[in-house]
Design a protein around this motif. Structure first.
Motif, short mmCIF file in Angstrom:
data_model
loop_
_atom_site.label_atom_id
_atom_site.label_comp_id
_atom_site.label_asym_id
_atom_site.label_seq_id
_atom_site.Cartn_x
_atom_site.Cartn_y
_atom_site.Cartn_z
N PHE A 1 0.66 0.92 9.63
CA PHE A 1 0.72 0.20 7.89
C PHE A 1 2.30 -0.70 7.58
CE2 PHE A 1 -2.04 4.13 8.48
CZ PHE A 1 -2.79 3.10 8.63
N SER A 2 3.17 -1.05 8.41
CA SER A 2 4.20 -1.85 7.87
C SER A 2 4.15 -3.59 7.32
CB SER A 2 4.95 -1.94 9.56
OG SER A 2 4.27 -2.92 9.91
N GLY A 3 3.29 -3.34 7.46
CA GLY A 3 2.55 -5.31 6.88
C GLY A 3 3.36 -6.18 7.68
N THR A 4 3.92 -5.56 9.17
CA THR A 4 4.90 -6.79 9.53
C THR A 4 3.91 -7.12 11.07
OG1 THR A 4 6.03 -5.59 10.74
CG2 THR A 4 7.05 -6.61 8.84
N THR A 5 3.22 -7.08 11.06
CA THR A 5 1.86 -6.73 12.35
C THR A 5 0.50 -7.32 11.59
OG1 THR A 5 1.44 -4.28 12.71
CG2 THR A 5 3.87 -5.46 14.06
N ALA B 1 -4.20 -4.50 -2.64
CA ALA B 1 -3.41 -4.65 -3.54
C ALA B 1 -2.04 -4.24 -2.23
CB ALA B 1 -3.37 -3.53 -4.59
N PRO B 2 -1.02 -4.61 -2.77
CA PRO B 2 0.26 -4.29 -2.32
C PRO B 2 0.48 -2.85 -1.20
CG PRO B 2 0.87 -5.81 -3.64
CD PRO B 2 -0.32 -5.42 -4.31
N VAL C 1 -6.09 4.01 2.18
CA VAL C 1 -4.83 4.33 2.42
C VAL C 1 -4.05 4.07 1.53
CG1 VAL C 1 -3.16 4.40 3.86
CG2 VAL C 1 -5.04 4.77 5.00
N LEU C 2 -2.68 4.71 0.99
CA LEU C 2 -1.91 4.08 -0.76
C LEU C 2 -0.53 4.35 -0.01
CD1 LEU C 2 -2.72 2.89 -3.08
CD2 LEU C 2 -1.72 5.19 -4.01
N LEU C 3 0.32 2.96 0.87
CA LEU C 3 1.49 3.28 0.98
C LEU C 3 2.66 4.27 0.09
CD1 LEU C 3 2.71 0.32 3.11
CD2 LEU C 3 1.02 2.62 4.25
N PRO C 4 3.83 4.73 0.21
CA PRO C 4 4.70 4.81 -0.83
C PRO C 4 5.19 3.79 -1.91
CG PRO C 4 5.53 6.20 0.96
CD PRO C 4 4.69 5.78 1.34
N GLY C 5 5.42 3.92 -3.03
CA GLY C 5 5.52 3.27 -4.24
C GLY C 5 3.68 1.84 -4.57
N ALA C 6 3.39 2.48 -4.01
CA ALA C 6 2.78 1.20 -4.03
C ALA C 6 1.29 2.40 -5.29
CB ALA C 6 1.07 1.61 -2.87
N ARG C 7 0.61 0.84 -6.46
CA ARG C 7 0.45 2.14 -7.19
C ARG C 7 -0.94 0.90 -7.53
NH1 ARG C 7 2.02 5.09 -11.74
NH2 ARG C 7 1.28 4.46 -13.97
N LEU C 8 -2.35 1.14 -7.65
CA LEU C 8 -3.39 1.05 -8.40
C LEU C 8 -3.21 0.93 -9.77
CD1 LEU C 8 -5.88 1.45 -5.72
CD2 LEU C 8 -4.14 -0.40 -5.76
N GLU C 9 -3.70 -0.22 -10.67
CA GLU C 9 -3.14 -0.30 -11.98
C GLU C 9 -4.93 -0.05 -12.52
OE1 GLU C 9 -0.87 0.36 -13.67
OE2 GLU C 9 0.84 0.22 -12.68
N HIS D 1 -9.56 4.35 -14.90
CA HIS D 1 -8.40 5.02 -13.76
C HIS D 1 -6.96 4.32 -12.87
CE1 HIS D 1 -11.85 3.46 -10.83
NE2 HIS D 1 -10.46 3.37 -10.34
N THR D 2 -6.23 5.07 -12.48
CA THR D 2 -4.74 4.61 -12.28
C THR D 2 -4.15 5.67 -10.64
OG1 THR D 2 -4.64 3.57 -13.91
CG2 THR D 2 -2.18 3.88 -12.43
N VAL D 3 -4.51 4.51 -10.21
CA VAL D 3 -3.96 4.88 -8.51
C VAL D 3 -2.63 4.82 -8.10
CG1 VAL D 3 -4.52 5.96 -6.26
CG2 VAL D 3 -6.22 5.48 -8.00
N ALA D 4 -1.51 5.94 -8.45
CA ALA D 4 0.00 6.20 -7.73
C ALA D 4 0.38 6.91 -6.77
CB ALA D 4 0.76 5.83 -8.69
N HIS D 5 1.20 5.90 -5.85
CA HIS D 5 2.33 7.01 -4.41
C HIS D 5 2.91 7.27 -4.66
CE1 HIS D 5 3.41 8.89 -1.39
NE2 HIS D 5 2.91 8.40 0.23
N ASN D 6 4.11 8.27 -5.95
CA ASN D 6 4.86 8.00 -6.17
C ASN D 6 6.13 9.20 -5.37
OD1 ASN D 6 4.79 6.84 -8.49
ND2 ASN D 6 3.78 8.59 -10.11
N GLY D 7 5.73 9.29 -4.32
CA GLY D 7 6.59 9.64 -3.40
C GLY D 7 7.65 8.41 -2.71
#
Length: 367
Positions: free
Chosen positions: A208-212, A223-224, A271-279, A326-332
Motif C-alpha cells: 500500500f505504498s502507492g509507488t507501485t 481518497a488518498p 484499508v485506511l492508511l495512517p494519516g488518511a481521513r474520509l470526511e 459519518h467520518t472515518v479517520a486513522h490518526n495513528g
C-alpha cells in the motif's frame, strides 16, 4: 274417540286431525298426533312471489358490482396519481459529494454511475412494472419513498444528520449504530469466520505504498490512503476476487440478509492508511445496515456516525447506518500500519420481506 273443544269453547265443535288445514275444525284423536306435530314444525311465513324475489336479487347484485368497480377505479386512480407525481419530480437530488467507504460514489453526487437508477422517473417505472407483475401489497413505504415525498435526497433524518442520497424509506427506526442482536445470525457467522477472512486478506494484501501499480483486483483509491478490494460491487459478484478469497466468499454465501442482488449491496476489504481521513458523507439509502468486521485495528482509529464516536475491535462486528453523516479517520503513526475492516451491506432489520423483494427488483444491477 276423544273430542277436543273448539277455540270458542263450543264442545260440539272440534278440530280435524287428518282432514283440513291446521286450525280447521273437525275430529282428531291420539293417532293423529304425529301428523299434527309435523305440520306445527313447518315455518309459518308467506312465500315471496317469484318475480319479486328475482328482481330484488338482481338489484342487490348490481349494487355490489357497482360498488366494487368504483373501489377499483378509485384505488387505481390514486396509485397512478401518486406515481405520476413522483415521475414529474425529476431527478434525484444528490447528497454530499464524495464516496462512501466501500462502494461507488453516492448516486447523484457526480456524473459517474451510482448505486442504482439516478432518475426518480426510472425508479417509478420499475416499481410500476413490479406491481404489474406481482402486487401492490405491502408496498406502502416503498411507494411513498419513490413518490419523492419527504426524504428522497432531501435529508429528512434526525436533526438533519441523516441524508441518504438516493432512497429514504420512511418509518424505519433511525439510529447511527444498530444493535448486534438485530442481525444476530449474520454477525455471529462473520465473527466465526474471522480467521478465514483474515487469511484471505493476507493472501491479497500488498505494501500500500502507492509507488507501485495497483495489484490485480484492487480498486483505485477512493481518497488518498483509502483502498478497497471488493468481492461484490453494486450487487455484482466479482468472480476473480471471490476465487482469491474463498473463506470470505463462503461466509458471504451463508449470510441471510446480505444485499447480494441489489445495487446498494457491496462487500469487501477496506484499508485506511495512517494519516488518511474520509470526511463527512452519507450513504445512498437507509434501507441497509453496513456491517464492519474488524481485521486489523491499530491505535488512533475512529469512526464517528451521527455525532457518536465508536471504534472497531478485531474479530468483532459493528453495525452502522451509513445514511447518517459519518467520518472515518486513522490518526495513528506510520509504524502502526493500516486499519483493515471487512465490510458487508445487510438489509435493515425492519425492512419487510415484500419490501426487500420490490427493492431488489427496482434496484437490480443493470445487465
Amino acid at each position: 274417540m276423544w273430542r277436543g273443544n273448539s277455540p270458542g269453547g263450543n264442545p260440539g265443535a272440534a278440530t280435524e286431525g287428518t282432514g283440513g288445514e291446521l286450525g280447521g275444525q273437525g275430529n282428531w284423536g291420539l293417532e293423529d298426533a304425529p301428523g299434527l306435530l309435523v305440520r306445527a314444525s313447518l315455518p309459518i311465513m308467506p312465500a315471496w312471489p317469484s318475480p319479486l324475489a328475482s328482481s330484488a336479487l338482481t338489484l342487490l347484485l348490481g349494487a355490489l358490482t357497482s360498488l366494487f368497480l368504483w373501489y377499483c377505479y378509485r384505488l387505481g386512480s390514486q396509485d397512478m396519481q401518486a406515481l405520476g407525481a413522483g415521475s414529474r419530480a425529476g431527478s434525484v437530488s444528490g447528497g454530499p459529494r464524495g464516496c462512501s467507504e466501500t462502494g461507488r460514489p453516492s448516486p447523484g453526487s457526480s456524473g459517474e454511475p451510482g448505486e442504482g437508477p439516478r432518475a426518480e422517473g426510472l425508479v417509478s417505472r420499475r416499481l410500476r412494472a413490479y406491481a404489474r407483475r406481482y402486487s401492490w401489497a405491502g408496498m406502502g413505504r416503498v411507494r411513498r419513498a419513490v413518490q419523492g415525498g419527504p426524504g428522497l435526497g432531501e435529508g429528512p433524518g434526525v436533526l438533519g444528520i441523516q441524508r441518504p442520497g438516493l432512497l429514504f424509506l420512511p418509518d424505519l427506526p433511525s439510529a447511527p449504530f444498530v444493535p448486534r442482536d438485530a442481525q444476530r445470525h449474520d454477525v455471529e457467522l462473520l465473527e466465526s469466520s474471522f480467521p478465514a477472512i483474515l487469511r484471505d486478506f493476507g493472501a491479497v494484501s500488498w505494501d500500500f505504498s502507492g509507488t507501485t501499480p495497483l495489484p490485480r483486483g484492487w480498486s483505485p483509491p477512493l481518497a488518498p490512503g483509502c483502498y478497497q478490494l471488493l468481492l461484490y460491487q453494486a450487487g455484482r459478484c466479482q468472480p476473480s476476487n471471490c476465487r482469491r478469497c474463498p473463506g470470505a466468499y463462503r461466509a458471504l454465501r451463508g449470510l441471510r440478509s446480505f444485499m447480494s442482488a441489489n445495487t446498494f449491496g457491496n462487500a469487501g476489504f477496506s484499508v485506511l492508511l495512517p494519516g488518511a481521513r474520509l470526511e463527512g458523507r452519507c450513504g445512498p439509502t437507509n434501507a441497509r445496515v453496513r456491517c464492519h468486521l474488524g481485521l486489523k485495528i491499530p491505535p488512533g482509529c475512529e469512526l464517528v456516525v451521527g455525532g457518536e464516536p465508536q471504534c472497531w475491535a478485531e474479530g468483532h462486528c459493528l453495525l452502522v447506518d451509513d445514511s447518517f453523516l459519518h467520518t472515518v479517520a486513522h490518526n495513528g503513526s506510520p509504524e502502526d500500519g493500516p486499519r483493515v475492516v471487512f465490510i458487508v451491506d445487510l438489509w435493515h432489520p425492519n425492512v419487510a420481506g415484500a419490501e426487500r423483494q420490490a427493492l431488489d427488483f427496482v434496484f437490480a444491477p443493470d445487465p
